[in-house]
Design an enzyme around this catalytic site. Sequence first.
Site, PDB file in Angstrom:
ATOM      1  N   SER A 240       0.902  -1.192  -0.056  1.00 44.33           N
ATOM      2  CA  SER A 240      -0.018  -0.074  -0.032  1.00 44.33           C
ATOM      3  C   SER A 240       0.692   1.281   0.154  1.00 44.33           C
ATOM      4  CB  SER A 240      -1.097   0.148   1.321  1.00 44.33           C
ATOM      5  OG  SER A 240      -0.249  -0.014   2.418  1.00 44.33           O
ATOM      6  N   LYS A 241       0.437   2.340   0.071  1.00 47.15           N
ATOM      7  CA  LYS A 241       0.901   3.878  -0.080  1.00 47.15           C
ATOM      8  C   LYS A 241       2.069   3.915   1.207  1.00 47.15           C
ATOM      9  CE  LYS A 241      -2.066   6.642  -3.040  1.00 47.15           C
ATOM     10  NZ  LYS A 241      -2.666   7.701  -3.050  1.00 47.15           N
ATOM     11  N   ARG A 242       1.614   3.242   2.075  1.00 46.83           N
ATOM     12  CA  ARG A 242       2.336   3.464   3.443  1.00 46.83           C
ATOM     13  C   ARG A 242       3.598   2.624   3.319  1.00 46.83           C
ATOM     14  NH1 ARG A 242       1.659  -0.767   7.208  1.00 46.83           N
ATOM     15  NH2 ARG A 242      -0.002  -2.452   6.849  1.00 46.83           N
TER      16      ARG A 242
END
Length: 467
Positions: A240-242
């Site tokens: 994910s973006k994290r």
Amino acid sequence: MAVVTRFAPSPTGYLHIGGARTALFNWLYAHHHSGSFRLRVEDTDRKRSTEDAVQKIFAGLEWLELESDGEPVFQSHNAAHHVAVAEQLIAEGKAYRCYCTPEELTEMREVARAQGRTRLYDRRWRDRDPADAPAGVAPSVRVKMPIDGETVITDLVQGEVRVANDNLDDFIILRPDGTPTYMLAVVVDDHDMGITHIIRGDDHLNNAFRQYHVYGACAWDIPAFAHIPLIHGGDGKKLSKRHGALGVEAYQDMGILPSAMRNYLLRLGWSHGDDEIISTEQAIEWFDLSSVGRSPARFDMEKLTSLNGHYIRETDDGDLVDGVLPIVEELLRGPVTEAAKTRLRSGIGSLKERVKNIKELAEKSLFYCQSVPLPLTDKAVKLLDAEALENLAVLAISLEKLTSWEIGALEACVREFADAKGIKLGQIAQPLRAVLTGSTVSPGIFDVMAALGRGEAQARIQSAGKQ
């Protein structure tokens, strides 16, 4: 048979890390076999597909230096052929029109799920006379899938995979509005483009069983399949973006080199012994699908930046200057003079040893491109007390007498000055660094002096007491 691979992104968003790796693997496999790598934009979802996304995909591939052979193919341009193939399948009794209403389909799905079945459609229109069609219902077109036995695919990464045919729906290939579905379009386009190997993420593995039978219904050769495990974050969870799941343009903005990104993506799920640093030439020579692992790879931003630092150190100084100049000019809000470019070319070699991305290199290069009076950090200002300024003024006289402005001569002059004054080298070197760079941190001060050149270095020293 010549190898032909393809990368087929959907332009509903940016080119993400997983897509970039898929493109790289296809590109490498084609080049390893002296074949062709093609690009197809799967833009049949007209509501979600955007021109901006198309351009970002093109830009991302260009940055990664993954050039396609031939012009890109746009799937939407082939819709008429997709429909023609579906009509031919109907004519041959290999597909049929389904007149189920949305309410009937919803009921079917609910019953199937309640019974624990993966096949959601009950094939009620498979052999039914179209004359029974209810009025006012626009039909979809479904392909006839085998009912008995199982479908077996020998995947070049996953090995032999099987599914019971009773679990496969007679899936839709034309929607009620007459538009082709992905499942039909991808097969027709792959056939038309002469694709021999389909290398993609393993989230498409279930699609392969269905597409396999569309190839069979059309009496076309079936390409080899290779389904690559997805990329996870360092914690083992879906990327994910994290975790760093950004568009490739974001990594470009961070100052990642394309060569470093290719090397890093290559090692996400593929290996060649203990080799970590692998040039593009070596990758083309070594790449094969048998060395792709079956477990998800884990994205590690720290490893990527560390690898990027290696590639920066190995990059030609002139190329690095070309890379940092646009960032430097943006930071300075104006063009860099030719004299400043010369200083930057002289000094970038020592700077590149200390950075992990191009943006950081540009920021650390800034002092070479600035003009007198040089802006000083707060820490630099504190070093320039009255005693330090007096010492710099006297040192400037000694420096003017030098016949050679080389590192060795500069170091000898400054050391002689410190010895004569009875002070430690750092007591003159640190204030000297402050006036020459505007900071308390830089490469070796004698390297900096040599790179600045006699005239610029003297101008900066002489300006110290005037700020």
